[in-house]
Design a protein around this motif. Structure first.
Motif, PDB file in Angstrom:
ATOM      1  N   THR A 260      30.914  45.982  41.666  1.00 30.23           N
ATOM      2  CA  THR A 260      31.005  47.048  40.677  1.00 30.23           C
ATOM      3  C   THR A 260      31.812  46.532  39.492  1.00 30.23           C
ATOM      4  N   LEU A 261      31.450  46.979  38.302  1.00 35.05           N
ATOM      5  CA  LEU A 261      32.132  46.532  37.083  1.00 35.05           C
ATOM      6  C   LEU A 261      32.216  47.701  36.124  1.00 35.05           C
ATOM      7  N   ALA A 318      37.979  37.303  41.683  1.00 29.94           N
ATOM      8  CA  ALA A 318      39.261  36.630  41.438  1.00 29.94           C
ATOM      9  C   ALA A 318      39.533  36.536  39.935  1.00 29.94           C
ATOM     10  N   LEU A 319      38.519  36.179  39.179  1.00 30.77           N
ATOM     11  CA  LEU A 319      38.673  36.072  37.722  1.00 30.77           C
ATOM     12  C   LEU A 319      38.979  37.422  37.097  1.00 30.77           C
ATOM     13  N   PHE A 320      38.275  38.437  37.503  1.00 30.90           N
ATOM     14  CA  PHE A 320      38.479  39.774  36.924  1.00 30.90           C
ATOM     15  C   PHE A 320      39.835  40.359  37.318  1.00 30.90           C
ATOM     16  N   ASN A 321      40.253  40.135  38.554  1.00 30.31           N
ATOM     17  CA  ASN A 321      41.575  40.613  38.955  1.00 30.31           C
ATOM     18  C   ASN A 321      42.664  39.948  38.127  1.00 30.31           C
ATOM     19  N   GLU A 322      42.516  38.662  37.896  1.00 28.08           N
ATOM     20  CA  GLU A 322      43.502  37.904  37.114  1.00 28.08           C
ATOM     21  C   GLU A 322      43.590  38.431  35.689  1.00 28.08           C
ATOM     22  N   ASN A 323      42.474  38.908  35.160  1.00 22.93           N
ATOM     23  CA  ASN A 323      42.432  39.377  33.772  1.00 22.93           C
ATOM     24  C   ASN A 323      42.453  40.901  33.649  1.00 22.93           C
ATOM     25  N   ARG A 324      42.775  41.588  34.754  1.00 22.60           N
ATOM     26  CA  ARG A 324      42.910  43.047  34.757  1.00 22.60           C
ATOM     27  C   ARG A 324      41.646  43.741  34.255  1.00 22.60           C
ATOM     28  N   PRO A 326      38.554  46.012  35.624  1.00 24.78           N
ATOM     29  CA  PRO A 326      38.177  46.817  36.790  1.00 24.78           C
ATOM     30  C   PRO A 326      36.865  46.344  37.430  1.00 24.78           C
ATOM     31  N   ALA A 327      36.969  45.851  38.648  1.00 25.89           N
ATOM     32  CA  ALA A 327      35.799  45.360  39.372  1.00 25.89           C
ATOM     33  C   ALA A 327      36.129  45.365  40.854  1.00 25.89           C
TER      34      ALA A 327
END
Length: 409
Positions: A260-261, A318-324, A326-327
């Motif tokens: 989800t994004l 991992a990339l999206f969590n690092e860059n805040r 929502p996914a």
């Protein structure tokens, strides 16, 4: 090995004590009412579940699956309660109920008005004898109007509310929500309204009639869809894993599993494109607002889908969590109960029931950092009948034995 066998086992404690001293008589059955009273019990109220002799709550028969002869649906909604079997249609049973009401703060029932009046359990019949009683009626359609006396289940309430029409893919038929949403929302309303009425009673000393409608609770849940229609006249249609208002708010496929994004504001939109190495795309003036991105949604979705399909889910998360950004994954139930964060929160645990371990999903709300609400396992049918009659009403063993012989209890 069952998932249950991997859960930590918690021991009974005094639990949360926010509603300590509040006595609740729970005459409800199925899901909505028991869920509401379980919330009250988790917050510290003393909840006595009044059940039909021999049969008990409807959900006791809902299965398979069963665990040690008990319905797992029942076990999910009835912890921290005591069970009293009582035939309130017989004069002796009704007399016992009246005596219990004399020391009760809250009565919760899910009978329609017609049945309440027939049993003398409607608010008007009780308010003179019990002026401080908070009377909570939970029904499908509420206590007034042309449908007031119609039966209702979660499925029917979801259909009335519009949520089924908006759930699923556009090309598919209407879909029920994957959990009994109308039941659970109405149950939350029972708990919320009861707490509010208890607070007011501290000031006034007077009871209150509370009328909770499953359909009304579910319709209120639909407010973010209904209000835009009322204000614009634009009919909303099913959009599956996409959102019709936020331009990019949906499911995307990756090289292995979907994610989800949600790019819900302009800053997140720009962060996303910077994170994936295309900052110029995110900075384009023609896509600077959600309104402009909605116009170009089809081409944006195609671009993002092509990008995400090049790498596996874990890389992107991992990339999206690092860059805040929502996914997240789309978990199956078996994956939800293995989620390390939820496990660390103590949301899944087991307790010792009468016949062995019983799985539970915790309250999930913290008070001063504490969320341990467990005091006792969901009760066996009638397990507390004799104790309640003896301790609260002072009945003798002989009297209780006579009631049991006549099937009053």
């Amino acid at each position: 090995m069952r998932p249950l066998d991997t859960l930590p086992t918690v021991t009974p404690t005094s639990g949360l004590e926010l509603l300590k001293g509040v006595r609740v008589l729970d005459l409800t059955t199925s899901i909505a009412g028991p869920y509401g009273t379980q919330l009250l019990a988790d917050l510290g109220a003393e909840v006595t579940k009044v059940e039909r002799v021999e049969a008990g709550d409807d959900t006791r028969a809902w299965g398979p699956p069963f665990l040690d002869g008990e319905s797992l649906w029942f076990l999910s909604m009835n912890r921290n309660k005591e069970s009293l079997t009582l035939d309130i249609r017989q004069p002796e049973g009704r007399s016992i109920l009246d005596n219990l009401l004399a020391s009760t703060d809250v009565l919760v029932l899910n009978a329609v008005q017609e049945v309440q009046r027939k049993l003398g359990l409607d608010f008007e019949s009780l308010r003179t004898r019990h002026p401080t009683l908070i009377h909570v009626a939970l029904t499908g359609f509420g206590s007034q109007g042309p449908r007031a006396n119609l039966p209702c289940y979660d499925l029917i309430a979801e259909g009335y509310s519009g949520v089924m029409d908006l759930t699923g893919e556009q090309e598919s038929g209407p879909q029920k929500v994957g959990t009994p949403a109308a039941d659970l929302l109405a149950g939350q309303d029972v708990a919320l309204a009861t707490v509010a009425a208890l607070f007011e009673r501290q000031r006034t000393g007077v009871g209150k009639s509370i009328d909770v409608s499953m359909v009304a609770s579910m319709v209120r849940f639909m407010a973010p869809r209904i209000v835009p229609y009322l204000g614009s006249g634009e009919r909303v249609t099913r959009s599956g894993g996409r959102d019709s208002v936020i331009a990019i708010y949906q499911v995307f496929e990756t090289a292995d599993e979907p994610i989800t994004l949600g790019l819900g504001n302009d800053a997140i939109w720009r962060r996303f494109w910077t994170a994936v190495g295309q900052p110029a795309y995110g900075a384009a003036a023609s896509l600077a607002t959600n309104a402009s991105r909605r116009t170009e949604r089809a081409s944006i979705v195609e671009t993002i889908q092509g990008l995400l399909a090049t790498r596996k889910r874990e890389h992107w998360l991992a990339l999206f969590n690092e860059n805040r950004i929502p996914a997240g994954p789309i978990n199956r139930v078996d994956q939800v109960v293995e989620d390390s964060h939820l496990l660390s929160e103590g949301l899944f645990y087991s307790v010792e029931g009468a016949a062995g371990k019983v799985p539970q999903v915790g309250l999930g709300i913290r008070f001063d950092g504490k969320s341990n609400a467990y005091r006792c396992a969901p009760p066996r049918l009638g397990a507390d009948t004799e104790r309640v009659l003896r301790e609260r009403l002072g009945m003798s063993k002989a009297c209780i034995a006579g009631l049991r012989e006549r099937r009053i209890i």
